[in-house]
Enzyme design. Structure first.
Site, PDB file in Angstrom:
ATOM      1  N   HIS A 131      -1.386   3.075  -5.037  1.00 44.61           N
ATOM      2  CA  HIS A 131      -0.290   3.262  -5.997  1.00 44.61           C
ATOM      3  C   HIS A 131       0.372   1.894  -6.205  1.00 44.61           C
ATOM      4  CE1 HIS A 131       3.740   4.651  -7.346  1.00 44.61           C
ATOM      5  NE2 HIS A 131       3.208   5.845  -7.537  1.00 44.61           N
ATOM      6  N   ASP A 213       0.747   4.499   3.514  1.00 43.48           N
ATOM      7  CA  ASP A 213       1.528   5.142   2.464  1.00 43.48           C
ATOM      8  C   ASP A 213       1.181   6.629   2.506  1.00 43.48           C
ATOM      9  OD1 ASP A 213       2.313   6.326   0.104  1.00 43.48           O
ATOM     10  OD2 ASP A 213       1.581   4.724  -1.206  1.00 43.48           O
ATOM     11  N   GLN A 216       1.325  11.147  -0.366  1.00 47.75           N
ATOM     12  CA  GLN A 216       0.517  12.295  -0.793  1.00 47.75           C
ATOM     13  C   GLN A 216      -0.033  13.117   0.367  1.00 47.75           C
ATOM     14  OE1 GLN A 216       0.276  13.441  -3.757  1.00 47.75           O
ATOM     15  NE2 GLN A 216       1.166  11.716  -4.843  1.00 47.75           N
ATOM     16  N   LYS A 239       8.446  14.662  -2.685  1.00 48.38           N
ATOM     17  CA  LYS A 239       7.054  15.136  -2.726  1.00 48.38           C
ATOM     18  C   LYS A 239       6.762  16.084  -1.570  1.00 48.38           C
ATOM     19  CE  LYS A 239       5.271  11.213  -5.290  1.00 48.38           C
ATOM     20  NZ  LYS A 239       4.368  10.073  -5.326  1.00 48.38           N
ATOM     21  N   CYS A 377       0.390   5.382 -12.065  1.00 47.95           N
ATOM     22  CA  CYS A 377       0.863   4.205 -11.311  1.00 47.95           C
ATOM     23  C   CYS A 377      -0.257   3.627 -10.456  1.00 47.95           C
ATOM     24  CB  CYS A 377       2.069   4.534 -10.433  1.00 47.95           C
ATOM     25  SG  CYS A 377       3.481   5.127 -11.339  1.00 47.95           S
TER      26      CYS A 377
HETATM   27  C1  LIG Z   1       4.552   8.845  -5.455  1.00 52.94           C
HETATM   28  C2  LIG Z   1       3.838   7.829  -4.675  1.00 52.94           C
HETATM   29  C3  LIG Z   1       4.454   6.643  -4.315  1.00 52.94           C
HETATM   30  C4  LIG Z   1       5.844   6.277  -4.738  1.00 52.94           C
HETATM   31  O1  LIG Z   1       6.784   7.236  -4.315  1.00 52.94           O
HETATM   32  P1  LIG Z   1       8.263   7.182  -4.875  1.00 52.94           P
HETATM   33  O2  LIG Z   1       8.821   8.509  -4.456  1.00 52.94           O
HETATM   34  O3  LIG Z   1       8.165   7.045  -6.369  1.00 52.94           O
HETATM   35  O4  LIG Z   1       8.953   6.031  -4.250  1.00 52.94           O
HETATM   36  C5  LIG Z   1       3.738   5.743  -3.556  1.00 52.94           C
HETATM   37  N1  LIG Z   1       2.486   6.011  -3.172  1.00 52.94           N
HETATM   38  C6  LIG Z   1       1.851   7.150  -3.487  1.00 52.94           C
HETATM   39  C7  LIG Z   1       0.465   7.396  -3.005  1.00 52.94           C
HETATM   40  C8  LIG Z   1       2.507   8.099  -4.264  1.00 52.94           C
HETATM   41  O5  LIG Z   1       1.887   9.228  -4.595  1.00 52.94           O
END
Ligand SMILES: *Cc1c(COP(=O)(O)O)cnc(C)c1O
Length: 419
Positions: A131, A213, A216, A239, A377
Protein backbone atom coordinates in the site's frame (compact mmCIF):
# COMPACT_ATOMS: atom_id res chain seq x y z
CA UNK A 1 -34.29 -27.49 -15.61
CA UNK A 2 -32.23 -26.44 -12.62
CA UNK A 3 -28.69 -25.44 -13.47
CA UNK A 4 -26.70 -28.25 -11.88
CA UNK A 5 -23.36 -26.69 -12.80
CA UNK A 6 -23.95 -23.64 -10.57
CA UNK A 7 -21.56 -23.46 -7.60
CA UNK A 8 -23.20 -24.53 -4.34
CA UNK A 9 -23.70 -21.84 -1.75
CA UNK A 10 -21.60 -22.44 1.35
CA UNK A 11 -23.32 -22.98 4.69
CA UNK A 12 -22.63 -19.79 6.66
CA UNK A 13 -20.27 -20.15 9.62
CA UNK A 14 -21.50 -16.83 11.04
CA UNK A 15 -24.87 -15.12 10.93
CA UNK A 16 -24.22 -11.60 12.22
CA UNK A 17 -25.59 -9.15 9.64
CA UNK A 18 -28.32 -8.07 12.09
CA UNK A 19 -25.64 -6.69 14.46
CA UNK A 20 -24.68 -4.05 11.87
CA UNK A 21 -27.24 -1.20 11.60
CA UNK A 22 -26.07 0.00 8.17
CA UNK A 23 -26.42 -3.46 6.65
CA UNK A 24 -30.02 -3.91 7.75
CA UNK A 25 -31.16 -0.42 6.74
CA UNK A 26 -33.49 0.01 3.81
CA UNK A 27 -31.81 1.79 0.88
CA UNK A 28 -34.89 2.95 -1.03
CA UNK A 29 -36.39 -0.53 -1.21
CA UNK A 30 -32.98 -2.13 -1.83
CA UNK A 31 -30.70 -4.10 0.43
CA UNK A 32 -27.09 -2.97 0.67
CA UNK A 33 -24.55 -5.49 -0.55
CA UNK A 34 -21.47 -4.17 1.17
CA UNK A 35 -18.35 -5.62 -0.44
CA UNK A 36 -15.75 -3.01 0.51
CA UNK A 37 -14.47 -4.22 3.88
CA UNK A 38 -10.85 -3.94 2.71
CA UNK A 39 -11.38 -0.16 2.46
CA UNK A 40 -13.23 0.06 5.77
CA UNK A 41 -15.45 -2.24 7.82
CA UNK A 42 -18.96 -1.54 9.09
CA UNK A 43 -19.50 -1.18 12.84
CA UNK A 44 -21.48 -3.47 15.14
CA UNK A 45 -24.16 -1.73 17.19
CA UNK A 46 -22.24 -2.20 20.44
CA UNK A 47 -19.30 -0.11 19.17
CA UNK A 48 -21.64 2.67 18.08
CA UNK A 49 -23.57 2.52 21.38
CA UNK A 50 -20.45 2.54 23.55
CA UNK A 51 -19.12 5.69 21.92
CA UNK A 52 -22.52 7.36 22.07
CA UNK A 53 -22.88 6.44 25.75
CA UNK A 54 -19.42 7.78 26.55
CA UNK A 55 -20.23 11.20 25.07
CA UNK A 56 -23.65 11.30 26.76
CA UNK A 57 -22.79 9.96 30.18
CA UNK A 58 -19.14 10.00 31.11
CA UNK A 59 -17.08 12.13 28.75
CA UNK A 60 -13.91 13.57 30.23
CA UNK A 61 -10.26 13.93 29.30
CA UNK A 62 -7.62 11.33 30.12
CA UNK A 63 -4.30 11.37 31.96
CA UNK A 64 -4.84 14.94 33.16
CA UNK A 65 -7.90 15.46 35.31
CA UNK A 66 -8.02 14.60 39.01
CA UNK A 67 -11.82 14.43 39.05
CA UNK A 68 -13.70 11.15 38.84
CA UNK A 69 -14.92 11.50 35.23
CA UNK A 70 -11.34 11.81 34.06
CA UNK A 71 -10.09 9.01 36.26
CA UNK A 72 -12.78 6.67 34.95
CA UNK A 73 -12.08 7.66 31.33
CA UNK A 74 -8.36 7.13 31.90
CA UNK A 75 -8.93 3.64 33.29
CA UNK A 76 -11.05 2.67 30.28
CA UNK A 77 -8.57 4.31 27.90
CA UNK A 78 -5.62 2.38 29.35
CA UNK A 79 -7.69 -0.80 29.46
CA UNK A 80 -8.02 -0.79 25.64
CA UNK A 81 -4.23 -1.05 25.54
CA UNK A 82 -4.43 -4.30 27.53
CA UNK A 83 -7.18 -5.60 25.24
CA UNK A 84 -5.13 -4.86 22.11
CA UNK A 85 -2.03 -6.42 23.69
CA UNK A 86 -4.12 -9.53 24.40
CA UNK A 87 -5.50 -9.64 20.86
CA UNK A 88 -2.04 -9.79 19.29
CA UNK A 89 -0.26 -11.54 22.20
CA UNK A 90 2.13 -8.66 22.91
CA UNK A 91 4.37 -9.18 25.94
CA UNK A 92 3.20 -5.94 27.58
CA UNK A 93 0.64 -3.17 27.03
CA UNK A 94 3.59 -0.78 27.07
CA UNK A 95 4.30 -2.06 23.55
CA UNK A 96 0.95 -0.73 22.29
CA UNK A 97 1.03 2.84 20.93
CA UNK A 98 -2.12 4.69 19.93
CA UNK A 99 -1.84 6.39 16.54
CA UNK A 100 -4.41 7.74 14.08
CA UNK A 101 -4.15 4.66 11.85
CA UNK A 102 -1.80 2.37 9.94
CA UNK A 103 -0.49 5.33 7.93
CA UNK A 104 0.60 7.22 11.03
CA UNK A 105 1.98 4.05 12.63
CA UNK A 106 4.32 3.48 9.69
CA UNK A 107 5.27 7.16 9.48
CA UNK A 108 6.12 7.06 13.18
CA UNK A 109 8.60 4.22 12.64
CA UNK A 110 10.06 5.73 9.46
CA UNK A 111 10.65 9.16 11.05
CA UNK A 112 11.59 8.14 14.58
CA UNK A 113 13.48 4.88 14.06
CA UNK A 114 14.62 5.65 10.49
CA UNK A 115 15.57 9.25 11.33
CA UNK A 116 17.84 8.02 14.13
CA UNK A 117 19.29 4.77 12.85
CA UNK A 118 19.45 4.90 9.03
CA UNK A 119 22.75 5.89 7.45
CA UNK A 120 23.83 6.57 3.88
CA UNK A 121 23.92 3.35 1.87
CA UNK A 122 21.65 1.42 4.28
CA UNK A 123 18.93 -0.59 2.60
CA UNK A 124 15.19 -0.78 3.18
CA UNK A 125 13.39 -3.78 1.67
CA UNK A 126 9.72 -3.45 0.66
CA UNK A 127 7.56 -5.70 -1.52
CA UNK A 128 6.13 -4.94 -4.93
CA UNK A 129 2.56 -5.21 -3.56
CA UNK A 130 2.61 -2.61 -0.78
CA UNK A 131 0.00 0.00 0.00
CA UNK A 132 1.28 3.55 -0.60
CA UNK A 133 1.30 3.96 3.21
CA UNK A 134 4.12 1.42 3.33
CA UNK A 135 6.05 2.92 0.42
CA UNK A 136 5.97 6.72 0.60
CA UNK A 137 7.14 7.19 4.24
CA UNK A 138 10.18 5.03 3.41
CA UNK A 139 10.90 7.03 0.27
CA UNK A 140 10.81 10.27 2.24
CA UNK A 141 13.14 9.04 5.00
CA UNK A 142 15.40 7.21 2.53
CA UNK A 143 15.92 10.41 0.60
CA UNK A 144 16.73 12.34 3.75
CA UNK A 145 19.15 9.74 5.15
CA UNK A 146 20.70 8.60 1.87
CA UNK A 147 19.26 5.09 2.26
CA UNK A 148 18.24 2.89 -0.66
CA UNK A 149 14.96 1.03 -1.27
CA UNK A 150 14.94 -2.54 -2.65
CA UNK A 151 11.79 -4.29 -3.82
CA UNK A 152 10.78 -7.97 -3.53
CA UNK A 153 9.03 -8.90 -6.81
CA UNK A 154 5.89 -11.05 -7.13
CA UNK A 155 5.02 -13.75 -9.67
CA UNK A 156 1.94 -13.74 -11.91
CA UNK A 157 -0.31 -14.99 -9.11
CA UNK A 158 0.77 -12.14 -6.83
CA UNK A 159 2.97 -14.34 -4.62
CA UNK A 160 6.24 -12.90 -3.30
CA UNK A 161 9.27 -14.56 -4.88
CA UNK A 162 11.16 -15.63 -1.77
CA UNK A 163 14.34 -16.53 -3.63
CA UNK A 164 14.54 -12.95 -4.84
CA UNK A 165 13.96 -11.74 -1.29
CA UNK A 166 16.87 -13.87 -0.05
CA UNK A 167 19.10 -12.34 -2.73
CA UNK A 168 18.18 -8.82 -1.58
CA UNK A 169 19.09 -9.44 2.06
CA UNK A 170 22.61 -8.36 3.03
CA UNK A 171 24.75 -6.63 5.64
CA UNK A 172 23.29 -3.37 4.35
CA UNK A 173 19.67 -4.37 5.06
CA UNK A 174 18.38 -2.39 8.06
CA UNK A 175 14.62 -2.82 7.83
CA UNK A 176 12.18 -5.03 5.95
CA UNK A 177 8.64 -3.61 5.74
CA UNK A 178 5.91 -5.74 4.15
CA UNK A 179 2.19 -6.21 4.47
CA UNK A 180 0.72 -9.31 6.05
CA UNK A 181 -2.12 -9.34 3.51
CA UNK A 182 -2.17 -7.28 0.30
CA UNK A 183 -5.18 -4.97 0.12
CA UNK A 184 -5.12 -4.98 -3.69
CA UNK A 185 -4.73 -8.73 -4.34
CA UNK A 186 -5.44 -10.55 -1.08
CA UNK A 187 -2.06 -12.32 -1.09
CA UNK A 188 -1.13 -13.54 2.41
CA UNK A 189 2.61 -13.07 2.78
CA UNK A 190 4.83 -15.53 4.70
CA UNK A 191 5.72 -12.85 7.23
CA UNK A 192 7.09 -15.24 9.86
CA UNK A 193 9.63 -16.58 7.36
CA UNK A 194 10.32 -13.05 6.09
CA UNK A 195 11.09 -11.97 9.67
CA UNK A 196 13.23 -15.03 10.40
CA UNK A 197 15.40 -14.34 7.36
CA UNK A 198 15.61 -10.59 8.06
CA UNK A 199 16.78 -11.28 11.60
CA UNK A 200 19.77 -13.20 10.20
CA UNK A 201 20.81 -10.36 7.89
CA UNK A 202 21.74 -6.77 8.68
CA UNK A 203 24.97 -5.18 9.87
CA UNK A 204 27.32 -7.88 11.16
CA UNK A 205 24.50 -10.39 10.79
CA UNK A 206 23.04 -8.89 13.98
CA UNK A 207 19.61 -8.62 12.44
CA UNK A 208 17.59 -6.26 10.32
CA UNK A 209 14.28 -5.27 11.91
CA UNK A 210 10.87 -6.07 10.50
CA UNK A 211 7.72 -3.98 10.24
CA UNK A 212 4.51 -5.72 9.26
CA UNK A 213 1.60 -3.71 7.88
CA UNK A 214 -1.30 -5.61 9.39
CA UNK A 215 -4.14 -3.38 8.13
CA UNK A 216 -5.70 -6.25 6.15
CA UNK A 217 -4.93 -9.13 8.49
CA UNK A 218 -5.86 -7.95 11.97
CA UNK A 219 -9.63 -8.41 11.54
CA UNK A 220 -9.50 -11.54 9.40
CA UNK A 221 -7.06 -13.97 11.03
CA UNK A 222 -5.51 -14.66 14.43
CA UNK A 223 -2.29 -12.62 14.78
CA UNK A 224 0.45 -13.41 17.30
CA UNK A 225 3.24 -10.84 17.11
CA UNK A 226 5.54 -12.92 19.31
CA UNK A 227 5.11 -16.04 17.22
CA UNK A 228 5.76 -13.97 14.07
CA UNK A 229 8.71 -12.30 15.85
CA UNK A 230 7.62 -8.96 14.37
CA UNK A 231 9.53 -5.92 15.59
CA UNK A 232 6.67 -3.64 14.59
CA UNK A 233 3.07 -4.42 13.64
CA UNK A 234 0.72 -1.67 12.41
CA UNK A 235 -3.06 -1.58 11.94
CA UNK A 236 -6.17 0.65 11.85
CA UNK A 237 -9.28 0.64 14.05
CA UNK A 238 -11.66 1.35 11.19
CA UNK A 239 -10.72 -1.87 9.34
CA UNK A 240 -11.43 -4.00 12.42
CA UNK A 241 -15.03 -2.94 13.12
CA UNK A 242 -13.90 0.00 15.26
CA UNK A 243 -13.98 3.75 14.65
CA UNK A 244 -11.89 5.90 12.32
CA UNK A 245 -9.12 8.11 13.71
CA UNK A 246 -7.51 5.42 15.86
CA UNK A 247 -4.81 2.96 14.96
CA UNK A 248 -2.15 0.91 16.66
CA UNK A 249 1.58 0.57 16.43
CA UNK A 250 2.94 -2.46 18.23
CA UNK A 251 6.70 -2.34 18.82
CA UNK A 252 9.10 -4.48 20.84
CA UNK A 253 9.83 -2.55 24.01
CA UNK A 254 13.66 -2.37 23.76
CA UNK A 255 13.36 -0.97 20.24
CA UNK A 256 10.70 1.55 21.30
CA UNK A 257 12.91 2.59 24.23
CA UNK A 258 15.77 3.32 21.81
CA UNK A 259 13.62 5.62 19.67
CA UNK A 260 13.18 9.42 20.01
CA UNK A 261 9.70 11.01 20.09
CA UNK A 262 7.86 11.35 16.80
CA UNK A 263 5.95 14.48 17.78
CA UNK A 264 6.39 16.81 20.74
CA UNK A 265 3.71 18.33 22.95
CA UNK A 266 1.62 17.68 26.02
CA UNK A 267 1.50 14.30 27.73
CA UNK A 268 4.68 12.84 26.24
CA UNK A 269 7.11 14.59 28.62
CA UNK A 270 8.50 14.01 32.11
CA UNK A 271 9.77 17.54 32.70
CA UNK A 272 10.01 20.58 30.44
CA UNK A 273 12.36 23.54 30.85
CA UNK A 274 13.70 25.78 28.11
CA UNK A 275 17.15 24.31 28.74
CA UNK A 276 16.14 20.65 28.44
CA UNK A 277 13.08 18.42 28.22
CA UNK A 278 12.96 14.80 29.29
CA UNK A 279 10.47 12.37 27.78
CA UNK A 280 8.08 9.75 29.05
CA UNK A 281 8.84 6.09 28.55
CA UNK A 282 6.97 4.24 25.78
CA UNK A 283 4.14 4.14 24.92
CA UNK A 284 3.33 7.66 26.17
CA UNK A 285 6.53 9.09 24.64
CA UNK A 286 4.88 8.62 21.24
CA UNK A 287 1.45 10.02 22.13
CA UNK A 288 1.65 13.82 22.10
CA UNK A 289 -1.50 15.84 22.72
CA UNK A 290 -5.07 15.00 23.71
CA UNK A 291 -5.81 11.62 22.16
CA UNK A 292 -9.00 10.43 20.41
CA UNK A 293 -10.56 9.17 23.66
CA UNK A 294 -13.96 7.99 22.41
CA UNK A 295 -12.25 6.25 19.50
CA UNK A 296 -9.91 4.38 21.83
CA UNK A 297 -12.91 3.22 23.89
CA UNK A 298 -14.72 2.22 20.68
CA UNK A 299 -11.68 0.25 19.60
CA UNK A 300 -11.68 -1.59 22.92
CA UNK A 301 -15.29 -2.64 22.32
CA UNK A 302 -14.42 -3.69 18.76
CA UNK A 303 -11.55 -5.86 20.05
CA UNK A 304 -13.94 -7.44 22.51
CA UNK A 305 -16.43 -8.06 19.71
CA UNK A 306 -13.72 -9.60 17.51
CA UNK A 307 -12.58 -12.00 20.21
CA UNK A 308 -16.14 -13.01 21.12
CA UNK A 309 -17.08 -13.55 17.47
CA UNK A 310 -13.86 -15.49 17.01
CA UNK A 311 -11.14 -14.82 14.47
CA UNK A 312 -11.04 -18.48 13.46
CA UNK A 313 -14.76 -18.39 12.68
CA UNK A 314 -14.41 -15.10 10.81
CA UNK A 315 -11.57 -16.59 8.79
CA UNK A 316 -13.50 -19.77 7.97
CA UNK A 317 -16.64 -17.81 7.07
CA UNK A 318 -14.77 -15.46 4.75
CA UNK A 319 -12.80 -18.24 3.11
CA UNK A 320 -15.92 -20.22 2.27
CA UNK A 321 -17.38 -17.08 0.69
CA UNK A 322 -14.13 -16.36 -1.14
CA UNK A 323 -14.26 -19.80 -2.73
CA UNK A 324 -17.89 -19.34 -3.66
CA UNK A 325 -17.27 -15.81 -4.95
CA UNK A 326 -14.31 -17.01 -7.03
CA UNK A 327 -16.48 -19.69 -8.61
CA UNK A 328 -19.40 -17.40 -9.46
CA UNK A 329 -17.15 -14.63 -10.79
CA UNK A 330 -15.20 -17.02 -12.99
CA UNK A 331 -18.50 -17.81 -14.73
CA UNK A 332 -18.98 -14.16 -15.73
CA UNK A 333 -17.98 -13.69 -19.41
CA UNK A 334 -14.91 -11.46 -19.89
CA UNK A 335 -14.01 -11.35 -16.20
CA UNK A 336 -10.37 -11.77 -15.21
CA UNK A 337 -9.25 -12.20 -11.61
CA UNK A 338 -6.05 -10.37 -10.65
CA UNK A 339 -4.32 -11.94 -7.67
CA UNK A 340 -4.65 -15.70 -7.48
CA UNK A 341 -2.08 -16.58 -4.82
CA UNK A 342 -2.79 -19.88 -3.04
CA UNK A 343 -4.36 -19.39 0.40
CA UNK A 344 -5.14 -15.74 -0.23
CA UNK A 345 -7.44 -13.53 1.89
CA UNK A 346 -11.05 -12.76 0.99
CA UNK A 347 -10.36 -10.13 -1.65
CA UNK A 348 -11.50 -10.44 -5.28
CA UNK A 349 -9.73 -7.98 -7.59
CA UNK A 350 -10.81 -8.19 -11.22
CA UNK A 351 -11.20 -6.56 -14.59
CA UNK A 352 -14.09 -6.95 -17.03
CA UNK A 353 -13.33 -6.85 -20.75
CA UNK A 354 -14.17 -3.49 -22.33
CA UNK A 355 -15.46 -1.85 -19.13
CA UNK A 356 -13.49 0.63 -17.04
CA UNK A 357 -13.40 -0.36 -13.34
CA UNK A 358 -14.92 2.99 -12.35
CA UNK A 359 -17.91 2.29 -14.60
CA UNK A 360 -18.25 -1.13 -12.98
CA UNK A 361 -18.33 0.49 -9.55
CA UNK A 362 -20.86 3.14 -10.53
CA UNK A 363 -23.17 0.69 -12.31
CA UNK A 364 -23.04 -1.86 -9.48
CA UNK A 365 -24.03 0.92 -7.09
CA UNK A 366 -27.35 1.12 -8.95
CA UNK A 367 -27.99 -2.42 -7.73
CA UNK A 368 -27.04 -1.52 -4.16
CA UNK A 369 -23.64 -3.18 -4.44
CA UNK A 370 -20.69 -1.33 -2.90
CA UNK A 371 -17.26 -2.28 -4.23
CA UNK A 372 -14.03 -0.37 -4.68
CA UNK A 373 -12.71 0.63 -8.09
CA UNK A 374 -9.30 2.18 -8.65
CA UNK A 375 -5.64 1.57 -7.91
CA UNK A 376 -6.33 0.75 -4.21
CA UNK A 377 -3.44 3.00 -3.10
CA UNK A 378 -1.14 0.41 -4.66
CA UNK A 379 -0.05 1.80 -8.02
CA UNK A 380 3.11 -0.34 -8.20
CA UNK A 381 0.87 -3.43 -7.85
CA UNK A 382 -1.28 -2.21 -10.73
CA UNK A 383 1.87 -1.57 -12.79
CA UNK A 384 3.07 -5.12 -12.10
CA UNK A 385 -0.14 -6.53 -13.60
CA UNK A 386 -0.25 -3.99 -16.43
CA UNK A 387 -3.59 -2.41 -15.50
CA UNK A 388 -4.34 1.15 -14.38
CA UNK A 389 -7.02 -0.02 -11.98
CA UNK A 390 -9.15 -2.97 -10.94
CA UNK A 391 -12.60 -3.46 -9.47
CA UNK A 392 -12.34 -5.04 -6.03
CA UNK A 393 -14.93 -6.89 -3.98
CA UNK A 394 -13.75 -7.58 -0.46
CA UNK A 395 -15.55 -9.83 1.98
CA UNK A 396 -16.30 -9.36 5.67
CA UNK A 397 -17.82 -11.63 8.32
CA UNK A 398 -21.26 -10.05 7.79
CA UNK A 399 -21.40 -10.97 4.10
CA UNK A 400 -23.29 -13.97 2.80
CA UNK A 401 -23.72 -15.78 -0.51
CA UNK A 402 -26.55 -13.45 -1.59
CA UNK A 403 -24.03 -10.57 -1.70
CA UNK A 404 -21.86 -12.51 -4.16
CA UNK A 405 -24.86 -13.67 -6.20
CA UNK A 406 -25.93 -10.03 -6.52
CA UNK A 407 -22.38 -9.10 -7.58
CA UNK A 408 -22.20 -11.80 -10.27
CA UNK A 409 -25.66 -10.89 -11.57
CA UNK A 410 -24.75 -7.19 -11.68
CA UNK A 411 -21.52 -7.93 -13.54
CA UNK A 412 -23.34 -10.01 -16.17
CA UNK A 413 -25.76 -7.12 -16.73
CA UNK A 414 -22.87 -4.67 -17.12
CA UNK A 415 -20.98 -7.01 -19.44
CA UNK A 416 -24.03 -7.26 -21.71
CA UNK A 417 -24.51 -3.46 -21.73
CA UNK A 418 -21.00 -2.96 -23.07
CA UNK A 419 -21.04 -5.78 -25.59
C1 LIG B 1 -5.84 0.63 4.51
C2 LIG B 1 -4.44 0.20 4.46
C3 LIG B 1 -3.43 1.04 4.89
C4 LIG B 1 -3.66 2.44 5.38
O1 LIG B 1 -4.55 2.46 6.47
P1 LIG B 1 -5.14 3.85 6.97
O2 LIG B 1 -6.25 3.42 7.89
O3 LIG B 1 -5.65 4.57 5.75
O4 LIG B 1 -4.06 4.59 7.65
C5 LIG B 1 -2.13 0.57 4.84
N1 LIG B 1 -1.86 -0.66 4.40
C6 LIG B 1 -2.81 -1.51 3.98
C7 LIG B 1 -2.44 -2.88 3.52
C8 LIG B 1 -4.14 -1.10 3.99
O5 LIG B 1 -5.09 -1.92 3.56
Amino acid sequence: MPDTSAPTRPKPVLDIKSQFPVLTRDFGGMALHYLDSAATTQKPVEVIDAMDRFYRESYGTVRRGVYRLSEKATAAYENTRKQVAGLINAASEREIIYTSGTTQSINLVAYSWGGKFLKAGDEIILSQIEHHANIVPWQIIAERMGAVIKVIPVDDSGTLIMDEYKKLLSERTRIVAVNHVSNALGTVNPVKEIARLAHQAGPGGKGAIVLIDGAQSIAHMAVDVRDLDADFYAFSGHKMFGPTGIGILYGKLPILESMPPYQGGGDMIMRVTFAKTTYQAPPHRFEAGTPPIAEVLGLGVAVDWLRRTGLDKINAHEHALLEYGTAVLQDVPGLKLIGTAPGKGAILSFTLDGVHPHDIGTLLDEDGIAIRAGHHCAQPTMDRFGVPATARASIGPYNDATDLDALAKGLRRIGEMFR
